[in-house]
Design a protein around this motif. Structure first.
Motif, mmCIF file in Angstrom:
data_model
loop_
_atom_site.group_PDB
_atom_site.id
_atom_site.type_symbol
_atom_site.label_atom_id
_atom_site.label_comp_id
_atom_site.label_asym_id
_atom_site.label_seq_id
_atom_site.Cartn_x
_atom_site.Cartn_y
_atom_site.Cartn_z
ATOM 1 N N ARG A 1060 0.922 -1.117 -0.066
ATOM 2 C CA ARG A 1060 0.054 -0.014 -0.013
ATOM 3 C C ARG A 1060 1.035 1.304 0.081
ATOM 4 O O ARG A 1060 1.791 1.226 0.861
ATOM 5 C CB ARG A 1060 -0.911 -0.164 1.204
ATOM 6 C CG ARG A 1060 -1.821 1.213 1.400
ATOM 7 C CD ARG A 1060 -2.574 1.114 2.497
ATOM 8 N NE ARG A 1060 -2.008 0.745 4.002
ATOM 9 C CZ ARG A 1060 -1.511 2.223 4.605
ATOM 10 N NH1 ARG A 1060 -1.819 3.376 4.074
ATOM 11 N NH2 ARG A 1060 -0.743 1.826 5.774
ATOM 12 N N SER A 1062 -0.341 4.194 -2.210
ATOM 13 C CA SER A 1062 -1.119 5.395 -2.715
ATOM 14 C C SER A 1062 -2.569 5.813 -2.139
ATOM 15 O O SER A 1062 -3.104 6.691 -2.454
ATOM 16 C CB SER A 1062 -1.435 5.255 -4.348
ATOM 17 O OG SER A 1062 -2.288 3.961 -4.330
ATOM 18 N N TRP A 1063 -2.847 4.779 -0.925
ATOM 19 C CA TRP A 1063 -4.206 5.076 -0.158
ATOM 20 C C TRP A 1063 -4.092 4.731 1.273
ATOM 21 O O TRP A 1063 -3.191 4.251 1.534
ATOM 22 C CB TRP A 1063 -5.240 4.263 -0.900
ATOM 23 C CG TRP A 1063 -4.681 2.631 -1.140
ATOM 24 C CD1 TRP A 1063 -4.231 2.208 -1.880
ATOM 25 C CD2 TRP A 1063 -5.281 1.629 0.032
ATOM 26 N NE1 TRP A 1063 -4.110 0.667 -1.736
ATOM 27 C CE2 TRP A 1063 -4.694 0.592 -0.385
ATOM 28 C CE3 TRP A 1063 -5.930 1.930 1.173
ATOM 29 C CZ2 TRP A 1063 -4.580 -0.626 0.240
ATOM 30 C CZ3 TRP A 1063 -5.978 0.604 2.080
ATOM 31 C CH2 TRP A 1063 -5.323 -0.644 1.418
ATOM 32 N N CYS A 1091 -10.906 -0.392 2.103
ATOM 33 C CA CYS A 1091 -10.019 1.068 1.678
ATOM 34 C C CYS A 1091 -9.546 1.142 0.501
ATOM 35 O O CYS A 1091 -9.138 2.181 -0.133
ATOM 36 C CB CYS A 1091 -9.429 1.451 2.750
ATOM 37 S SG CYS A 1091 -10.188 1.749 4.405
ATOM 38 N N GLY A 1092 -8.871 -0.191 -0.004
ATOM 39 C CA GLY A 1092 -8.021 -0.258 -1.210
ATOM 40 C C GLY A 1092 -8.693 -0.466 -2.320
ATOM 41 O O GLY A 1092 -8.071 -0.646 -3.584
ATOM 42 N N LYS A 1095 -8.261 1.067 -6.018
ATOM 43 C CA LYS A 1095 -6.998 2.166 -5.872
ATOM 44 C C LYS A 1095 -5.784 1.468 -6.685
ATOM 45 O O LYS A 1095 -5.567 0.258 -6.389
ATOM 46 C CB LYS A 1095 -6.815 2.454 -4.394
ATOM 47 C CG LYS A 1095 -8.032 2.915 -3.720
ATOM 48 C CD LYS A 1095 -8.665 4.228 -4.219
ATOM 49 C CE LYS A 1095 -9.655 4.581 -3.166
ATOM 50 N NZ LYS A 1095 -9.541 4.599 -1.798
#
Length: 1176
Positions: A1060, A1062-1063, A1091-1092, A1095
């Motif tokens: 992870r 970029s988010w 959440c990801g 993305k």
């Protein structure tokens, strides 16, 4: 100093690191700012690579403290950083200045101008702090800055030295360069990781070219003839003391070069690759420090420099954190009298918002002695939160027969016991795997074994063992944080016995009979390395001090422990040499406030030289001045080596050895009075090259000088220990191996001074209210009562942990009545690696242990009258059930709510080069890499289709299938995988593999891909594209076995979290709302948060059939999970190899054919039978 003193002998300067760069933030949360301590830091490769590895979106501070005893190393580092800060990014000039022995005029001019600039702004710490570099580069002590400035001045002025002096320097370089043997193999090949076999030839050619020309240039028309001053000065003085293995290629990563290049790799290719990586690092560093995403009041990167011995620096920082005192009396290093005094100005220690840290999230220790590292660093680790408190240790040299197993022996005690005593444990020990590969080290080790058996000239004495240490209970993602409030208890009799056994292992080989008995199968190597002495009695005393502080052992209990130790010591006759060292040991125990033996408890007599003293303390410091000529008579030869130095005090019938010495060249000036003796020391400004004597000081018990025999009989001597490594000196020094002796009462050479003991300070013990508050915060069940301290029980030999137990005191009248009723059901269930849940009727209590446990083997003791429940469980360990196997791949949460995988390092996929899977030789290195996931035990289980017996092995087998099928090295290349549960034939997890990438610093690979968790609701949304995907997508169904899908539900969140960049996890994250990672282990339910989802999924749009699923997938980085070579055999066991002729196994020892080096024979007779057939 907690390390033995050795004669410096031939000093080697290491201006360039000898291993490839590491990312130092690979095991901490992405959002967490980090304080990082580098001990024996060497060059700045890992700092540059760490900053380079930061995601573009990173918004945190990194604070590095670089400690090294060599001022030239730090001076070079600051020089490089300053040029990067100045945007002096001409990669050719930077490269030349940092890596070349010889420079062209343009590069030398740039170097000299920068050194003049640095020296002009470094008159003192205040001036430096106000300079353009002061915000980013900070000096921890004034002494550090003054020494670095001295080197910058030397660099700037070297080429205007008198011609004769310049000629001597040039001659020194010429001599060293000419001494480098042609064909000598550099260890740089390990920087290619799994492609090491492909790198050997070009590494050797480049190494030869570098030492021949003094540059990395392969262009014959380019000539550089001006000596690089930064290689000409070191602790050894002016000249050439550069280590003969120095190679500019070592800091870099070469797997992509050898893995992706279709033609034969040339030396030019090799050098260009290193230069390109160096430029990337420097550019990224400059870009980061120029970033505006961090508030202008702080630099996103701070690099602090601390000149001094690593152990001394650790000891001082710990002392400063406890007392706040800037001065210490702790010398910066052996052979120095300068003591450490901290810079307390702005940005220094204890002052201002940018104050230097005294505890660290990460400590990297380079190639330092393991036990010394543990003793020194644990007090400095930030251990209050699961993702922080990471210690990296490295070992390179090995001394025994099996390099792969030597790591476990270096602790001198069982790893589980040691983990409980000091509060840290190797992560791969409790996990049973390592995400970092060491297949290249196993290959080198096998090459070494072949070379020894065939008596060839190639000898590799190195085996790099990189180990990550964490608090073992922090692997429990449920209640691991609660263990910060626990204080385990050990039976004093058992702990005293364990301590003595450890002491025995440390020092038993001091006796020659024991030495030869224990090394009879490896005697030549053992003798050759017998001067490599890492520990002395003071080391063990400091270990005891650490354990006492970690376990908060009170005085009464500690006396019982040490009484038991003393009892065994008095009864043990197996270490004859120990008698001579006992007063050294007992003296340091008293000095550190740990224990006073009975015959030290009465005040010493006021006799002889003590008759005029006001009071006579238990300890004294003896100062001995040794004339220069006595040293030169012994150590004048350059080949004298590095023998250990000791002092002894002896007479007609007593002989006591003391090994904790501090030395420096200078002279002693008596300044005290007969009742209060004192001395001043004047250091020789020219050090070893000067004329003053060598002054040695050591602490000893006063009774040795007052009670054993008359003082006029006693002498104080400097000498060598009576050991195997000192045999060669007997002819010159005699059987007692004394370099110089002086009578105790000789006031010219001997001074005796009072020495005060250091009171032992117990750290604050966690309060019961803190435990209650923390338990409530974590949501623990506490309905039955209060838990007593966890008791650690050892086995009958006091070597291994047999049990961990805890008592619950039953509270409340209603509960006591229910508990007293024998019909009330009482149960125990393990709910996480370190936690048992006890149920009494409808009441529940969670019991947390400081180490993972085997809950299925619990025992309960029910005291219905005394009203307590004792819960007894054995500790978890490698290949055992339960424990970490309840959650093999935990994701830890910090107190700030930030996440990071606990036993799988992070990777920045955008900084990880793509593997060219079209290369014809891909299978030659990728097959062995993927295959080295499994130990021989696991291979046997796999061979017999016993996946149900070992879930981790089943996971590895599935990963192996994904890797080799994605790469196309075992069947046609496929990039779309479905995990299909064997029991239900259902599939709820799909992987799309976009790319295969190199994991550079960990010498592994990652499958850069996307995970799609399938649910009935989602299938309703994507029915038609999913039908097309299944029909046309070339899907590979991988069958998973019993328990494996639940493990994959644990693993997937870790594989997602590790990449992870970029988010971020938002306020509505399911991990937060449920307090669980993974969210579930059930089939057809999603284990990861949303959440990801959708993305960073550009790779999904590159395949037409995949793009419809881009909004629903989450990026993931799958990688191999390697067997731990110090725990299990990886690869072929040499004892099971067969003779090519008679097919006999193992013994007598199988030796490789010296001709073809392919087949093996058990005897000369079998070799002769095959001689006519075997062809080299």
């Amino acid at each position: 100093m907690a390390q033995p003193l050795v004669w410096p002998g031939k000093y080697f300067f290491y201006p360039i690191g000898n291993t490839s760069a590491l990312c130092l933030t690979r095991d901490i949360a992405l959002e967490e700012s980090a304080s990082i301590l580098l001990l024996g830091c060497g060059d700045p490769r890992s700092i540059l690579y760490t900053v380079f590895s930061e995601p573009d979106s990173a918004n945190r501070n990194l604070d590095f403290t670089c400690c090294d005893r060599e001022p030239a190393v730090l001076a070079r580092n600051v020089l490089l950083f300053s040029m990067i800060i100045d945007n002096h990014l001409d990669s050719t000039i930077l490269w030349n200045i940092f890596f070349h022995f010889y420079l062209d005029e343009r590069s030398l001019s740039a170097l000299e101008e920068q050194c003049k600039k640095l020296s002009a702004i470094s008159q003192n710490v205040k001036d430096w702090a106000a300079s353009p570099y002061g915000q980013l580069m900070k000096m921890c002590t004034e002494y550090t800055l003054s020494e670095l400035r001295r080197h910058w001045v030397l660099y700037a002025e070297m080429h205007i030295l008198p011609p004769q002096r310049l000629k001597r320097i040039q001659s020194a370089f010429t001599g060293v360069i000419n001494s480098i043997q042609k064909g000598m193999v550099s260890t740089t090949a390990r920087s290619a990781g799994p492609l090491l076999p492909s790198a050997g030839e070009v590494v050797a050619l480049q190494f030869e070219n570098y030492w021949k020309k003094g540059t990395t240039s392969t262009d014959s028309s380019q000539t550089a003839s001006l000596l690089n001053p930064t290689f000409c000065y070191s602790l050894a003085g002016e000249g050439c003391n550069v280590h003969y293995g120095t190679d500019p290629m070592q800091p870099f990563h070469f797997a992509p070069l050898f893995g992706n290049t279709k033609r034969t790799v040339s030396v030019s290719d090799f050098v260009r690759t290193a230069q390109a990586e160096f430029k990337q690092w420097c550019t990224a560093f400059h870009s980061t420090i120029s970033s505006t995403t961090i508030p202008s009041s702080a630099s996103p990167v701070a690099v602090r420099f601390f000149l001094g011995d690593a152990i001394a620096v650790c000891r001082f920082i710990s002392q400063f954190a406890e007392t706040g005192t800037a001065g210490s009396g702790i010398p910066v290093d052996q052979w120095k009298t300068q003591t450490i005094t901290l810079n307390k100005a702005e940005g220094g220690y204890g002052h201002g918002p940018s104050s230097a840290p005294t505890t660290f999230d990460v400590i990297d220790t380079s190639n330092l002695c393991l036990l010394n590292v543990i003793i020194s660093t644990i007090p400095l680790l930030h251990l209050s939160s699961p993702p922080s408190g990471v210690l990296y240790t490295e070992t390179l040299l090995f001394r025994g027969l099996d390099a792969t197993k030597e790591f476990a022996d270096r602790l001198y005690g069982d790893i589980t016991v040691m983990g409980l005593l000091v509060g840290l444990c190797p992560v791969d020990y409790v996990s049973g795997f390592n995400a970092r590969s060491n297949i290249h080290e196993l290959f080198l080790n096998e090459s070494y074994n072949r070379s020894v058996s065939s008596k060839s000239g190639f000898v590799n004495r190195q085996f790099q063992q990189l180990t990550t240490w964490r608090r073992p209970s922090f692997g429990d993602a449920v209640y691991g944080r609660f263990t910060t409030s626990l204080v385990p208890y050990m039976d004093p009799w058992q702990l005293g016995t364990f301590f003595y056994d450890m002491y025995h292992k440390l020092f038993e080989q001091e006796d020659s009979t024991t030495f030869f008995r224990m090394n009879q199968d490896n005697i030549v190597k053992a003798i050759a390395s017998s001067n490599l002495v890492y520990y002395m009695r003071e080391t063990f005393v400091l270990f005891l001090k650490l354990v006492r502080r970690q376990l908060h052992i009170p005085d009464s209990q500690w006396r019982q422990i040490m009484d038991r130790f003393y009892e065994i010591s008095e009864a043990d006759n197996s270490m004859p040499m120990n008698t001579n060292n006992q007063h050294d040991f007992w003296g340091h125990l008293h000095r550190n406030g740990l224990y006073t033996v009975s015959y030290y408890r009465n005040p010493p007599q006021k006799v002889g030289l003590f008759s005029t003293w006001g009071s006579v303390p238990t300890l004294v410091r003896v100062v001995l001045s040794v004339p220069r000529d006595k040293l030169s008579a012994v150590f004048s030869s350059p080949d004298v080596g590095t023998p250990q130095l000791i002092c002894d005090v002896g007479g007609r019938w007593s002989h006591n050895v003391f090994s904790a010495l501090h030395v420096a060249f200078g002279k002693v000036i008596s300044t005290g009075t007969p009742s209060q003796p004192r001395v001043l020391f004047e250091e020789d400004p020219e050090g070893r090259q000067g004329k003053f004597p060598l002054v040695i000081s050591f602490v000893m018990p006063t009774v040795v000088l007052t009670e054993l025999e008359p003082q006029e009989n006693l002498s104080v001597s400097l000498g060598l220990p009576s050991s195997t490594g000192s045999i060669e000196f007997v002819a010159k020094l005699g059987p007692m191996l004394r370099i110089f002796s002086a009578k105790l009462l000789d006031e010219t050479h001997v001074h005796v001074l009072p020495e005060q003991a250091r009171p032992f300070k117990m750290p604050p013990t966690p309060s019961s209210s803190h435990q209650t508050s923390l338990a409530r915060t974590l949501g623990m069940m506490t309905q039955i009562g209060e838990c007593d301290d966890v008791i650690i029980g050892l086995d009958e030999d006091c070597e291994l942990v047999a049990s961990l137990s805890s008592k619950i005191s039953v509270k409340g009248d209603d509960l006591k009545r229910i508990f007293a009723d024998k019909s009330t059901p009482i149960s125990a269930t393990q709910i996480s690696p370190c936690t048992m849940r006890i149920a009494v009727g409808n009441y529940s209590q969670d019991v947390v242990y400081p180490f993972p446990v085997i809950g299925s083997q619990f025992r309960l003791r029910l005291a219905r009258t005394s009203m307590y429940i004792e819960v007894i469980v054995p500790p978890f360990g490698p290949t055992k059930p339960d424990g970490m196997k309840l959650n093999l791949f935990p994701t830890a949460t910090s107190v700030n709510g930030f996440l990071t995988p606990w036993n799988i390092h992070r990777v920045n996929l955008s900084r990880s080069p793509t593997i060219n899977t079209k290369m014809s030789g891909l299978n030659k290195w990728l097959n062995p890499l993927a295959g080295s996931q499994m130990s021989n035990r696991e291979r046997s289980l796999r061979k017999h289709q016993e996946h149900d017996r070992d879930t981790l092995m089943a996971i590895k087998d599935t990963l192996h299938s994904i890797i080799v099928r994605s790469a196309g090295i075992q069947g046609p290349a496929c990039r779309f995988f479905a995990l299909r549960d064997e029991a239900t034939n259902n599939s709820d997890t799909l992987f799309f593999i976009s790319e295969l990438r190199y994991d550079l610093s960990c010498h592994s690979i990652v499958c850069d891909g996307y995970v799609l968790p399938l649910t009935k609701q989602l299938l309703g949304k994507i029915a038609q594209p999913f039908e097309n995907l299944v029909r046309e997508g070339n899907i590979v169904n991988i069958t998973t076995h019993a328990g494996e899908m639940a493990a994959w539900k644990q693993l997937i969140p870790a594989f997602v979290e590790r990449c992870r960049t970029s988010w971020t996890h938002g306020p509505n994250c399911e991990y937060v709302s449920t307090g669980k990672i993974p969210l579930t282990e059930d089939m057809e339910k999603v284990s990861i948060c949303s959440c990801g989802k959708g993305k960073d999924v550009d790779g999904m749009y590159k395949v037409n059939l995949w793009k419809h699923f881009a909004p629903y997938v989450t990026r993931i980085a799958l990688s191999p999970l390697f067997a731990v070579s110090y725990l299990e055999t990886v690869g072929r066991d040499p004892e099971k190899r067969r003779c090519f002729v008679c097919r006999a196994k193992g013994k007598p020892k199988i030796k490789t054919c010296t001709g073809c080096k392919k087949v093996r024979y058990c005897s000369e007779a079998c070799q002769k039978k095959h001689k006519k057939v075997c062809k080299p």
